[in-house]
Design a protein around this motif. Structure first.
Motif, PDB file in Angstrom:
ATOM      1  N   PRO A 176       0.817  -1.218   0.000  1.00 18.05           N
ATOM      2  CA  PRO A 176       0.000   0.000   0.000  1.00 18.05           C
ATOM      3  C   PRO A 176       0.847   1.262   0.000  1.00 18.05           C
ATOM      4  CG  PRO A 176      -0.672  -1.521   1.748  1.00 18.05           C
ATOM      5  CD  PRO A 176       0.618  -2.032   1.214  1.00 18.05           C
ATOM      6  N   SER A 177       0.569   2.176  -0.909  1.00 13.29           N
ATOM      7  CA  SER A 177       1.429   3.362  -0.999  1.00 13.29           C
ATOM      8  C   SER A 177       1.360   4.210   0.276  1.00 13.29           C
ATOM      9  CB  SER A 177       1.092   4.200  -2.226  1.00 13.29           C
ATOM     10  OG  SER A 177      -0.289   4.401  -2.319  1.00 13.29           O
ATOM     11  N   ASN A 178       0.198   4.278   0.912  1.00 12.14           N
ATOM     12  CA  ASN A 178       0.113   5.102   2.121  1.00 12.14           C
ATOM     13  C   ASN A 178       0.626   4.417   3.386  1.00 12.14           C
ATOM     14  OD1 ASN A 178      -1.006   7.836   1.607  1.00 12.14           O
ATOM     15  ND2 ASN A 178      -2.554   6.633   0.537  1.00 12.14           N
ATOM     16  N   LEU A 179       1.161   3.215   3.260  1.00 10.26           N
ATOM     17  CA  LEU A 179       1.797   2.595   4.417  1.00 10.26           C
ATOM     18  C   LEU A 179       2.954   3.475   4.896  1.00 10.26           C
ATOM     19  CD1 LEU A 179       1.650   0.030   6.184  1.00 10.26           C
ATOM     20  CD2 LEU A 179       3.497  -0.897   4.786  1.00 10.26           C
ATOM     21  N   ALA A 180       3.615   4.140   3.939  1.00 10.00           N
ATOM     22  CA  ALA A 180       4.722   5.038   4.313  1.00 10.00           C
ATOM     23  C   ALA A 180       4.236   6.103   5.289  1.00 10.00           C
ATOM     24  CB  ALA A 180       5.313   5.689   3.066  1.00 10.00           C
ATOM     25  N   ARG A 181       3.017   6.578   5.091  1.00  7.93           N
ATOM     26  CA  ARG A 181       2.491   7.600   6.013  1.00  7.93           C
ATOM     27  C   ARG A 181       2.137   6.986   7.368  1.00  7.93           C
ATOM     28  NH1 ARG A 181      -0.253  10.405   1.165  1.00  7.93           N
ATOM     29  NH2 ARG A 181       0.832  12.400   1.035  1.00  7.93           N
ATOM     30  N   PHE A 182       1.536   5.803   7.380  1.00  5.40           N
ATOM     31  CA  PHE A 182       1.237   5.148   8.664  1.00  5.40           C
ATOM     32  C   PHE A 182       2.518   4.894   9.443  1.00  5.40           C
ATOM     33  CE2 PHE A 182      -3.063   4.183   7.146  1.00  5.40           C
ATOM     34  CZ  PHE A 182      -3.784   4.325   8.318  1.00  5.40           C
ATOM     35  N   PHE A 183       3.536   4.372   8.760  1.00  2.00           N
ATOM     36  CA  PHE A 183       4.803   4.122   9.449  1.00  2.00           C
ATOM     37  C   PHE A 183       5.350   5.429  10.021  1.00  2.00           C
ATOM     38  CE2 PHE A 183       6.981  -0.149   8.488  1.00  2.00           C
ATOM     39  CZ  PHE A 183       5.781  -0.821   8.497  1.00  2.00           C
ATOM     40  N   ASP A 184       5.305   6.481   9.234  1.00  2.56           N
ATOM     41  CA  ASP A 184       5.850   7.760   9.684  1.00  2.56           C
ATOM     42  C   ASP A 184       5.124   8.260  10.943  1.00  2.56           C
ATOM     43  OD1 ASP A 184       7.732  10.070   8.518  1.00  2.56           O
ATOM     44  OD2 ASP A 184       5.986  10.974   9.488  1.00  2.56           O
ATOM     45  N   ILE A 185       3.806   8.168  10.928  1.00  5.99           N
ATOM     46  CA  ILE A 185       3.017   8.620  12.085  1.00  5.99           C
ATOM     47  C   ILE A 185       3.431   7.852  13.342  1.00  5.99           C
ATOM     48  CG2 ILE A 185       0.691   8.521  13.091  1.00  5.99           C
ATOM     49  CD1 ILE A 185      -0.424   9.319  10.378  1.00  5.99           C
ATOM     50  N   TYR A 186       3.754   6.574  13.183  1.00  8.23           N
ATOM     51  CA  TYR A 186       4.133   5.738  14.330  1.00  8.23           C
ATOM     52  C   TYR A 186       5.653   5.638  14.498  1.00  8.23           C
ATOM     53  CZ  TYR A 186      -0.728   4.517  15.064  1.00  8.23           C
ATOM     54  OH  TYR A 186      -2.074   4.585  15.351  1.00  8.23           O
ATOM     55  N   GLY A 187       6.374   6.580  13.875  1.00  8.02           N
ATOM     56  CA  GLY A 187       7.807   6.674  14.143  1.00  8.02           C
ATOM     57  C   GLY A 187       8.703   5.798  13.280  1.00  8.02           C
ATOM     58  N   GLY A 188       8.190   5.195  12.222  1.00 14.99           N
ATOM     59  CA  GLY A 188       9.003   4.328  11.373  1.00 14.99           C
ATOM     60  C   GLY A 188       9.206   4.906   9.981  1.00 14.99           C
ATOM     61  N   THR A 189       9.982   4.197   9.153  1.00 17.20           N
ATOM     62  CA  THR A 189      10.166   4.595   7.755  1.00 17.20           C
ATOM     63  C   THR A 189      10.129   3.354   6.861  1.00 17.20           C
ATOM     64  OG1 THR A 189      11.666   6.356   8.484  1.00 17.20           O
ATOM     65  CG2 THR A 189      11.641   5.858   6.134  1.00 17.20           C
ATOM     66  N   VAL A 190       9.282   3.387   5.844  1.00 16.29           N
ATOM     67  CA  VAL A 190       9.297   2.339   4.819  1.00 16.29           C
ATOM     68  C   VAL A 190       9.316   3.049   3.481  1.00 16.29           C
ATOM     69  CG1 VAL A 190       6.755   2.121   4.769  1.00 16.29           C
ATOM     70  CG2 VAL A 190       8.152   0.223   3.947  1.00 16.29           C
ATOM     71  N   ASP A 191      10.087   2.522   2.507  1.00 14.71           N
ATOM     72  CA  ASP A 191      10.171   3.241   1.233  1.00 14.71           C
ATOM     73  C   ASP A 191       9.187   2.669   0.215  1.00 14.71           C
ATOM     74  OD1 ASP A 191      11.321   1.021   0.006  1.00 14.71           O
ATOM     75  OD2 ASP A 191      13.377   1.755   0.255  1.00 14.71           O
ATOM     76  N   ARG A 192       9.283   3.219  -0.992  1.00 13.64           N
ATOM     77  CA  ARG A 192       8.317   2.900  -2.046  1.00 13.64           C
ATOM     78  C   ARG A 192       8.371   1.421  -2.452  1.00 13.64           C
ATOM     79  NH1 ARG A 192       8.053   4.973  -7.777  1.00 13.64           N
ATOM     80  NH2 ARG A 192      10.283   4.603  -7.682  1.00 13.64           N
ATOM     81  N   LYS A 193       9.541   0.833  -2.256  1.00 12.12           N
ATOM     82  CA  LYS A 193       9.691  -0.574  -2.660  1.00 12.12           C
ATOM     83  C   LYS A 193       9.268  -1.534  -1.564  1.00 12.12           C
ATOM     84  CE  LYS A 193      13.308   0.168  -6.074  1.00 12.12           C
ATOM     85  NZ  LYS A 193      14.230   1.268  -5.709  1.00 12.12           N
ATOM     86  N   GLY A 194       8.997  -1.005  -0.364  1.00 14.46           N
ATOM     87  CA  GLY A 194       8.579  -1.884   0.724  1.00 14.46           C
ATOM     88  C   GLY A 194       9.718  -2.249   1.654  1.00 14.46           C
ATOM     89  N   VAL A 195      10.878  -1.588   1.496  1.00 16.93           N
ATOM     90  CA  VAL A 195      12.003  -1.832   2.405  1.00 16.93           C
ATOM     91  C   VAL A 195      11.800  -1.003   3.677  1.00 16.93           C
ATOM     92  CG1 VAL A 195      14.510  -1.675   2.697  1.00 16.93           C
ATOM     93  CG2 VAL A 195      13.533  -2.207   0.440  1.00 16.93           C
ATOM     94  N   VAL A 196      11.857  -1.668   4.834  1.00 22.68           N
ATOM     95  CA  VAL A 196      11.674  -0.962   6.109  1.00 22.68           C
ATOM     96  C   VAL A 196      13.031  -0.451   6.580  1.00 22.68           C
ATOM     97  CG1 VAL A 196      10.932  -1.193   8.511  1.00 22.68           C
ATOM     98  CG2 VAL A 196       9.697  -2.409   6.698  1.00 22.68           C
ATOM     99  N   HIS A 197      13.145   0.874   6.740  1.00 21.65           N
ATOM    100  CA  HIS A 197      14.409   1.465   7.191  1.00 21.65           C
ATOM    101  C   HIS A 197      14.411   1.686   8.694  1.00 21.65           C
ATOM    102  CE1 HIS A 197      15.904   2.373   3.074  1.00 21.65           C
ATOM    103  NE2 HIS A 197      14.604   2.327   2.823  1.00 21.65           N
ATOM    104  N   ARG A 198      13.233   1.973   9.240  1.00 23.21           N
ATOM    105  CA  ARG A 198      13.134   2.110  10.680  1.00 23.21           C
ATOM    106  C   ARG A 198      11.778   1.554  11.109  1.00 23.21           C
ATOM    107  NH1 ARG A 198      13.072   7.530  14.055  1.00 23.21           N
ATOM    108  NH2 ARG A 198      13.597   8.394  12.038  1.00 23.21           N
ATOM    109  N   LEU A 199      11.769   0.763  12.178  1.00 20.74           N
ATOM    110  CA  LEU A 199      10.511   0.148  12.612  1.00 20.74           C
ATOM    111  C   LEU A 199       9.636   1.158  13.343  1.00 20.74           C
ATOM    112  CD1 LEU A 199      11.917  -3.251  13.889  1.00 20.74           C
ATOM    113  CD2 LEU A 199      10.318  -2.925  11.993  1.00 20.74           C
ATOM    114  N   PRO A 200       8.344   1.114  13.084  1.00 14.75           N
ATOM    115  CA  PRO A 200       7.432   1.964  13.852  1.00 14.75           C
ATOM    116  C   PRO A 200       7.158   1.341  15.218  1.00 14.75           C
ATOM    117  CG  PRO A 200       6.189   0.696  12.241  1.00 14.75           C
ATOM    118  CD  PRO A 200       7.640   0.317  12.070  1.00 14.75           C
ATOM    119  N   ASP A 201       6.467   2.064  16.070  1.00 15.23           N
ATOM    120  CA  ASP A 201       6.093   1.576  17.392  1.00 15.23           C
ATOM    121  C   ASP A 201       4.920   0.606  17.243  1.00 15.23           C
ATOM    122  OD1 ASP A 201       5.132   1.171  19.949  1.00 15.23           O
ATOM    123  OD2 ASP A 201       5.439   3.259  20.579  1.00 15.23           O
ATOM    124  N   LEU A 202       5.249  -0.668  17.175  1.00 13.76           N
ATOM    125  CA  LEU A 202       4.254  -1.687  16.863  1.00 13.76           C
ATOM    126  C   LEU A 202       3.195  -1.808  17.961  1.00 13.76           C
ATOM    127  CD1 LEU A 202       3.494  -3.847  14.793  1.00 13.76           C
ATOM    128  CD2 LEU A 202       5.001  -5.439  15.974  1.00 13.76           C
TER     129      LEU A 202
END
Ligand SMILES: *Cc1c(COP(=O)(O)O)cnc(C)c1O
Length: 459
Positions: free
Chosen positions: A318-344
């Motif tokens: 999902p393209s807006n997963l990047a925004r959900f991750f960001d809101i919860y403190g994480g980073t995922v890029d356009r290809k789906g690579v997670v650079h920083r984990l959000p607060d699960l």
């Protein structure tokens, strides 16, 4: 004034990525669509609404809710009078809240011109673009579509001052009804029937965007990651609560059938603005990357995506997963690579998700009709099943709203097969067969397309 940053701002500047660390105004985020580093724009603050502001919308028109929410974000970017006329012009249709049983409701977001919830976002964004582009500037919107998004965007821009639209679609890959919808929009919207596949259309559009010989045409895209399409999707959650809550502060559970997660993101923002949302359910179809992630903490895109009945949700990353991750403190890029984990843990507290199979989708359409007389189409059925799954696991909850994102008449074969009835055609889809319009026919050839654009579009 709220400014907008990129979800990729924290990436390491390596491997060709140059993270964008600046901030832009709403107007720039709207007209650019995407950040220069291919991240998504995010507001650097979320404005608050008080419960009494929200409850003051009870019994009011939908556009009053749209004004309240948009003004909170854009109060310093646009004067109230212009904003008022934008929201009134965007929403000349209703938002039915239909009781299923007790205080469990379906919110029908299917009364717009193309009978899907995408009308809500596309119509307001089109008018924002017209307003923010500046008086003397013309814009040309280019979109490639495989079906529904193109007609929602085309109808949204129809008659909008200073903006022309070209919609490219693959001649042999759209249904007869979709073709009719696209060809007959008319006015400032041109339908271009391409002798090729959806990917060919998309490539022609991409090439035009980066062609220096066409730069004078001021191209812009109206794609789904534009923040201008997220903002309008906050509104209906606030509107529904105002109509249904018994007393201020009562909590509500919301279920949003999810594909690219833009719709659910609207609810996440609504909650952060102060709406008492106890739980946001985000059921998906068999593209189950997100429910699996919530359970395991390991993110793995589904590739290629699975073709399910709820076809507008066939999304493997999902393209807006990047925004959900960001809101919860994480980073995922356009290809789906997670650079920083959000607060699960925090995510699990607020968000619930399950994957709903096609079999369960069909079963739900039938069961909800037999039990309550409520007609759902496949997307709305995934939403309702997601709500039921939460109730099965955690027990009953008084106030629940599940979203119906398309009109059942868009899926006549499924509905007739499962329910033995022919769904009633909504106002907006009547008379479609009598409408006339011819597309421009082009080969799948960029040079021909470029010459067409250069020779036809106004500057
Ligand atoms: C686009 C779409 C969805 C998915 O919405 P997202 O914002 O992408 O999650 C659901 N239902 C229908 C009918 C759609 O057109």
């Amino acid at each position: 004034m709220i400014r907008y940053y990129s979800t990729n701002r924290n990436l390491n500047p390596s491997g060709g990525i140059r993270p964008f660390r600046g901030k832009v105004t709403f107007a720039e985020a709207l007209l650019r669509g995407q950040a220069p580093d291919e991240g998504l724009f995010m507001p650097d603050a979320i404005p608050g609404l008080t419960i009494s502001q929200i409850l003051s919308l009870r019994g009011k028109a939908y556009h009053d809710a749209a004004f309240l929410v948009a003004d909170a974000f854009l109060g310093n970017d646009i004067d109230s009078e212009s904003l008022r006329s934008i929201v009134e012009d965007s929403y000349p249709f209703g938002v039915p809240l239909e009781k299923v049983y007790g205080r469990k409701y379906i919110m029908r977001l299917d009364q717009g011109p193309t009978a899907s919830f995408k009308d809500f976002a596309a119509r307001m964004m089109a008018r924002f673009m017209s307003r923010f582009k500046g008086k003397d500037r013309r814009l040309n919107v280019l979109v490639a579509t495989s079906g529904d998004t193109g007609s929602a965007v085309g109808e949204a821009f129809k008659g909008v001052e200073g903006i022309d639209v070209c919609i490219l679609y693959p001649r042999n890959e759209v249904s007869g009804r979709q073709k009719k919808q696209l060809d007959t929009i008319g006015q400032n919207v041109r339908a271009i029937s391409v002798d090729g596949k959806f990917d060919d259309c998309q490539n022609m559009v991409k090439e035009a965007f980066s062609d220096p010989g066409l730069a004078h045409l001021n191209f812009t895209s109206a794609n789904s990651i534009n923040f201008g399409r997220i903002l309008p999707q906050i509104v209906y959650y606030v509107y529904a609560y105002a109509q249904l809550a018994r007393q201020g502060g009562e909590e509500m559970i919301v279920s949003v059938p999810s594909g690219n997660f833009g719709n659910a993101l609207g609810c996440e923002y609504a909650r952060r603005m102060g709406l008492p949302v106890k739980m946001l359910a985000m059921p998906t179809n068999e593209n189950d990357e997100f429910p699996r992630y919530l359970k395991s903490g390991r993110y793995e895109a589904v590739s290629p995506s699975r073709a399910c009945l709820s076809n507008a949700m066939n999304v493997g990353h999902p393209s807006n997963l990047a925004r959900f991750f960001d809101i919860y403190g994480g980073t995922v890029d356009r290809k789906g690579v997670v650079h920083r984990l959000p607060d699960l843990e925090e995510m699990r507290k607020n968000i619930f998700s399950v994957s709903v199979s096609d079999e369960a989708t069909r079963y739900t359409i039938k069961a909800v009709y037999d039990r309550y007389g409520t007609v759902l189409e496949p997307h709305g059925a995934v939403g309702w099943r997601g709500l039921e799954a939460w109730i099965d696991e955690f027990g009953d909850f008084p106030l629940c709203v599940s979203l119906e994102t398309a009109h059942p008449a868009k899926f006549p074969d499924e509905i007739t097969e499962l329910l033995g009835i022919v769904p009633e055609i909504p106002e907006s889809m009547r008379g479609l067969d009598q409408r006339h319009g011819e597309p421009v026919e082009l080969p799948s050839d960029y040079v021909v397309f470029r010459d067409y654009l250069a020779g036809t579009l106004e500057v």
